[in-house]
Design an enzyme around this catalytic site. Structure first.
Site, PDB file in Angstrom:
ATOM      1  N   ASN A 222     -30.938 157.582   2.585  1.00  0.00           N
ATOM      2  CA  ASN A 222     -30.834 156.369   2.891  1.00  0.00           C
ATOM      3  C   ASN A 222     -30.841 155.245   1.712  1.00  0.00           C
ATOM      4  O   ASN A 222     -30.400 155.494   0.848  1.00  0.00           O
ATOM      5  CB  ASN A 222     -31.653 155.745   4.187  1.00  0.00           C
ATOM      6  N   ASP A 223     -31.497 154.339   1.673  1.00  0.00           N
ATOM      7  CA  ASP A 223     -31.422 153.029   0.864  1.00  0.00           C
ATOM      8  C   ASP A 223     -31.316 153.490  -0.615  1.00  0.00           C
ATOM      9  O   ASP A 223     -31.919 154.086  -0.981  1.00  0.00           O
ATOM     10  CB  ASP A 223     -32.566 152.066   0.945  1.00  0.00           C
TER      11      ASP A 223
ATOM     12  N   GLU B 112     -34.757 142.690   5.305  1.00  0.00           N
ATOM     13  CA  GLU B 112     -35.122 144.011   4.515  1.00  0.00           C
ATOM     14  C   GLU B 112     -34.434 144.015   3.297  1.00  0.00           C
ATOM     15  O   GLU B 112     -33.310 143.118   3.078  1.00  0.00           O
ATOM     16  CB  GLU B 112     -34.716 145.354   5.344  1.00  0.00           C
TER      17      GLU B 112
END
Length: 494
Positions: A41-42, A224
């Site tokens: 992910n990120d 976030e």
């Protein structure tokens, strides 16, 4: 008795070496970065160091679903052809024992420093029982990282009053007027996202400055992956609001991305907003991070998927999930941010296929096909009510990219795009002298659409059948002309 650590970098690297051959290639992308095996992910630690672009990423190598976070690591000289390096971080110390969450990178005295969130579970409920703090790892060579023995450098007791005691994460570190700053995502524990600002002279000792910016109730309950950077004569505050209510056709995903143009007051620790806009109007773009390269470009990369969305490679047992978006240059145009593809990709273009001055009536299948290409198209709208493209088209599949004249919207529809999730997203677009310009990048299981000069971008994951390779054009109404369409296959080679 201290608990034995289950996760190490060495174990992760060994697992990747042994298991990457089991990854199924069916929907693997060709010119986007993915993990070699397992979950991604990120984007993290996006930086240029010693002549190479480094991109780290949230990674769980042992399964194609989210797990205790590691940091995967890859390097590139052009942001398209990547070389994988050993795993940079594993959850192997007390303060990060349940995950090395997102963070950033910065060079100091010739060394590469990673600043990241250490995640610790405090009870049985993984969604509620946790605490977070910030630590640093250092590398002499940009490959092997050593964590500070006195991590965390921003601990639990340095969270100000009135701020969530749990959500305290995703540090993006930067310099401003000779000092170090870091922005951190959080919330007020009452349903409003916010970002905190800290200041340091040495990256080890940090002082809380202020709440940089906060939601007024309209912008999500937790913020976030914040980022703050100068662009032109302004500053841009980029963030990923969670569970943000839709605003008309904007912010219709579970979690969103926003860029706010304005002015950063470093002394007071406040960002003065002038204009905000959605970063990407599609389905699958989250947690973007930027870096400034040696060409003076502000480059942005996002995670090209979305939380709680169906990911077919998981269900099919392909042993991987998740990818990064194309790198995009952010350019300030007045009080708005444009996003443009990087010219480096043009070096990988194959032979040009081209068609010009084609009147459109109904639907036409072009003598162009593929699943990994770049497409430039220009339409003259005429009196057409609807016109556009159908990509990865086959007997049962099509991803529709259309302009609706009545609403002035570009529509991206993936209801028939294959086995993945369906849906439709819209972006407001004004025609320029009655014309629409599109630059489209298709890569196996992804579509990225840059509209006009980068005024809007729309990104989606799609999972059509492999034989669905057609490109179709269509128009409803009269006078629509396909002024030109140009296609290049993208070939990175070995």
């Amino acid at each position: 008795m201290q608990q034995e650590r289950t996760y190490t970098r060495e174990r992760a690297d060994r697992y990747i070496r042994e298991r990457k051959a089991e990854v199924r290639p069916d929907y693997r992308l060709h010119y986007h970065l993915m993990a070699e095996v397992g979950w991604m992910n990120d984007p993290n630690g996006f930086v240029q160091f010693n002549g190479e672009y480094h991109l780290f990423y949230q990674h769980y190598p042992y399964d194609s679903v989210w797990g205790p976070m590691h940091w995967g690591h890859a390097v590139s000289r052009d942001l398209f052809k990547w070389t994988y390096l050993p795993v940079a971080l594993a959850p192997d110390t007390e303060f990060d024992r349940d995950g090395c969450f997102s963070g950033s990178a910065i060079e100091q005295d010739g060394k590469l420093l990673l600043m990241y969130t250490g995640h610790v579970m405090t009870g049985p409920d993984k969604d509620r029982d946790y605490k977070q703090s910030q630590g640093i790892a250092i590398s002499e060579d940009g490959v092997t990282f050593t964590k500070l023995e006195d991590n965390p450098v921003i601990g639990y007791d340095e969270i100000p009053e009135g701020i969530s005691r749990k959500d305290f994460r995703d540090p993006k570190v930067f310099t401003h007027e000779g000092r170090y700053y870091v922005v951190l995502g959080s919330n007020d524990a009452k349903g409003n996202g916010l970002v905190l600002l800290y200041r340091s002279d040495d990256l080890r000792n940090w002082t809380y400055v202020n709440v940089l910016a906060a939601s007024d109730g309209r912008f999500g309950d937790n913020w976030e992956c914040p980022d703050l950077f100068p662009l032109g004569d302004k500053h841009v505050f980029m963030l990923s609001p969670q569970r943000m209510p839709a605003q008309g056709e904007q912010y219709r995903n579970l979690h969103s991305t926003m860029a706010v143009v304005g002015r950063f007051d470093a002394e007071q620790g406040v960002f003065h907003s002038e204009r905000n806009a959605q970063v990407d109007h599609g389905f699958d773009f989250y947690a973007p991070q930027s870096t400034l390269d040696d060409k003076g470009r502000r480059i942005v990369i996002g995670w090209m998927d979305m939380w709680e969305a169906d990911m077919p490679t998981q269900k099919l047992g392909h042993n991987w999930a998740g990818a990064m978006s194309l790198p995009r240059e952010a350019v300030l145009d007045g009080d708005r941010v444009l996003y443009r593809p990087l010219p480096e990709l043009e070096a990988y273009r194959g032979e040009l296929e081209e068609l010009r001055q084609t009147p459109l009536a109904g639907e036409t299948e072009l003598d162009m096909k593929g699943d990994c290409y770049e497409l430039e198209a220009e339409f003259e709208a005429g009196e057409a009510a609807l016109f556009g493209l159908k990509l990865r088209a086959g007997a049962a599949d099509e991803t529709i990219l259309a302009y609706d004249a009545a609403s002035g919207m570009v529509i991206l529809n993936r209801d028939r795009a294959g086995m993945g999730p369906g849906g439709e997203r819209r972006a407001a677009v004004g025609l320029a002298e009655g014309r629409l310009k599109l630059r489209v990048f298709v890569d196996k299981s992804s579509v990225e659409v840059f509209i006009g000069d980068g005024e809007q971008v729309m990104t989606a994951r799609i999972y059509p059948q492999p034989e669905s390779l057609g490109i179709r054009v269509f128009a409803e109404g009269t006078g629509c002309v396909l002024k030109s369409i140009r296609k290049w296959d993208i070939r990175l080679g070995e």
